[in-house]
Design a protein around this motif. Structure first.
Motif, PDB file in Angstrom:
ATOM      1  N   ASN A  90      22.080  -2.934  -5.306  1.00  0.00           N
ATOM      2  CA  ASN A  90      22.184  -1.926  -4.091  1.00  0.00           C
ATOM      3  C   ASN A  90      22.445  -2.891  -2.812  1.00  0.00           C
ATOM      4  OD1 ASN A  90      22.243   0.253  -5.945  1.00  0.00           O
ATOM      5  ND2 ASN A  90      20.063   0.440  -5.863  1.00  0.00           N
ATOM      6  N   ASP A  91      21.644  -4.043  -2.682  1.00  0.00           N
ATOM      7  CA  ASP A  91      21.795  -4.688  -1.365  1.00  0.00           C
ATOM      8  C   ASP A  91      23.045  -5.514  -1.248  1.00  0.00           C
ATOM      9  OD1 ASP A  91      19.230  -4.049  -0.845  1.00  0.00           O
ATOM     10  OD2 ASP A  91      18.446  -5.951  -1.707  1.00  0.00           O
ATOM     11  N   ALA A  92      23.692  -5.824  -2.395  1.00  0.00           N
ATOM     12  CA  ALA A  92      24.959  -6.240  -2.442  1.00  0.00           C
ATOM     13  C   ALA A  92      26.047  -5.428  -1.721  1.00  0.00           C
ATOM     14  CB  ALA A  92      25.341  -7.133  -3.623  1.00  0.00           C
ATOM     15  N   ARG A  93      25.778  -4.215  -2.451  1.00  0.00           N
ATOM     16  CA  ARG A  93      26.922  -3.303  -2.330  1.00  0.00           C
ATOM     17  C   ARG A  93      26.624  -2.784  -0.625  1.00  0.00           C
ATOM     18  NH1 ARG A  93      25.711   0.766  -7.381  1.00  0.00           N
ATOM     19  NH2 ARG A  93      27.021  -0.313  -8.970  1.00  0.00           N
ATOM     20  N   ALA A  94      25.470  -2.576  -0.061  1.00  0.00           N
ATOM     21  CA  ALA A  94      25.241  -2.291   1.306  1.00  0.00           C
ATOM     22  C   ALA A  94      25.995  -3.305   2.159  1.00  0.00           C
ATOM     23  CB  ALA A  94      23.792  -2.269   1.304  1.00  0.00           C
TER      24      ALA A  94
END
Length: 174
Positions: A90-94
């Motif tokens: 999720n952090d990488a997507r954000a």
């Protein structure tokens, strides 16, 4: 001869009519040996075999318990690793979304500045073209007056057979 004696003993036994275990005269001996054999069997089982079996069962139970504890711990670790994985994902997507948005904004800003520069350049070129057109129009209008006066002189000459000057023609038009 020994074979005959042995054969005769077997024959006498067979003639007695039954199994020797059921002969009441030998039951005391049989019960004595039964108690001795079962006592030895009980002693061997209780001192050697059953403790080893019990130890094996306890060891197996402990191993199973340890394996279950280990499996439970590993499952908890796997769940934590999965949560961490999803969090990082999720952090990488954000982060990717933010980078894409920043890049999109940068491109839009750059495109806007290039469009503004192109509009400014087009406005300058349009102004220069309008200036040239105005100059050409003035020249054309100046030439139109000369051409019109020459044409009018020729028309007057053709219609009246008189020669007039440009000054006379201008005075007549005013």
């Amino acid at each position: 001869m020994a074979a005959e004696t042995h054969h005769s003993d077997v024959a006498e036994h067979a003639a007695s009519g039954g199994l020797p275990q059921f002969d009441f005269s030998t039951w005391g001996n049989q019960i004595f040996w039964l108690i001795i054999v079962f006592g030895i069997l009980y002693f061997v089982l209780s001192k050697f075999i059953l403790p080893k079996l019990a130890d094996g069962i306890v060891e197996r139970k402990d191993r199973i318990s340890d394996d279950l504890d280990s499996a439970s711990r590993m499952q908890a670790e796997a769940e934590e690793a999965e949560k961490a994985y999803h969090q990082k994902l999720n952090d990488a997507r954000a982060k990717a979304h933010n980078v894409a948005e920043a890049t999109r904004q940068s491109i839009n800003d750059e495109l806007s500045s290039e469009i503004a520069a192109a509009d400014l350049q087009a406005a300058k070129e349009a102004e220069a073209a309008e200036t040239r057109i105005a100059g050409l129009r003035e020249k054309a209008l100046a030439n139109v007056e000369t051409i019109a006066s020459e044409t009018a002189i020729e028309i007057v000459k053709a219609l009246t057979n008189k020669t007039t000057t440009a000054a006379q023609l201008r005075a007549a038009m005013k």
